[in-house]
Design an enzyme around this catalytic site. Structure first.
Site, PDB file in Angstrom:
ATOM      1  N   ALA A   4      54.037  15.750  44.376  1.00 37.45           N
ATOM      2  CA  ALA A   4      52.666  16.200  43.564  1.00 37.45           C
ATOM      3  C   ALA A   4      52.877  16.251  42.378  1.00 37.45           C
ATOM      4  O   ALA A   4      52.058  15.558  41.475  1.00 37.45           O
ATOM      5  CB  ALA A   4      52.313  17.160  44.539  1.00 37.45           C
ATOM      6  N   HIS A  15      58.352  27.694  44.738  1.00 39.63           N
ATOM      7  CA  HIS A  15      58.433  26.290  43.824  1.00 39.63           C
ATOM      8  C   HIS A  15      56.343  26.731  44.084  1.00 39.63           C
ATOM      9  O   HIS A  15      55.635  25.387  43.396  1.00 39.63           O
ATOM     10  CB  HIS A  15      59.565  25.627  44.630  1.00 39.63           C
ATOM     11  N   ASN A  55      40.507  14.033  43.691  1.00 41.15           N
ATOM     12  CA  ASN A  55      42.289  14.882  43.849  1.00 41.15           C
ATOM     13  C   ASN A  55      41.973  14.770  45.279  1.00 41.15           C
ATOM     14  O   ASN A  55      41.368  16.387  46.277  1.00 41.15           O
ATOM     15  CB  ASN A  55      41.994  16.427  42.951  1.00 41.15           C
TER      16      ASN A  55
END
Length: 144
Positions: free
Chosen positions: A44, A79, A104
């Site tokens: 991503a 993360h 998106n």
């Protein structure tokens, strides 16, 4: 209305999930007579960079808009927050600073079950919804 062509940038980190998102985006494109090219990146975080590279290397009218597709599933570390925040920030900044349209469709979910529901065929497919959002903005831009 001019021909609409999308650049679909997809992270294949979770290949099964990404494949479902891509299927939804392709379904929307087919239903609405949109053409597209697909570009794969590892994760991503690379989607925003890939969109910037593509948009800088092609003619201004090559793509009417871009789709960002992928999945980030919460893990045991922080993360997850870094990836979802930075990938979203990159897409928003790129869209606003470069005057390009980006739908998106990066899933940010707690577990794989949630990702599967959002990438399965049907009305809840977020790849389909991202293509719809992108196409809606393209039409809005053309109206002005």
């Amino acid at each position: 209305m001019a021909e609409v062509k999308l650049a679909i940038v997809i992270s294949d980190y979770y290949e099964d999930i990404s494949s479902g998102l891509l299927g939804g985006a392709k379904e929307y494109c087919k239903t609405n007579n949109l053409s597209y090219d697909v570009f794969k990146v590892p994760g991503a975080l690379e989607i925003g960079s890939a969109i910037k590279i593509i948009s800088n290397k092609v003619s201004e009218d090559e793509y009417s808009g871009y789709l960002a597709l992928g999945c980030v599933i919460r893990g045991e570390t922080s993360h997850f927050e870094i990836v979802i925040n930075e990938s979203s920030r990159a897409l928003t900044k790129l869209s606003l600073d470069s005057d390009i349209i980006i739908g998106n469709g990066i899933l940010t979910v707690e577990n794989e079950k949630q990702a599967i529901v959002r990438s399965d065929k049907g009305k809840d497919n977020k790849g389909y919804h991202a293509a719809y959002a992108c196409h809606s903005l393209i039409k809005l831009k053309e109206d002005f």
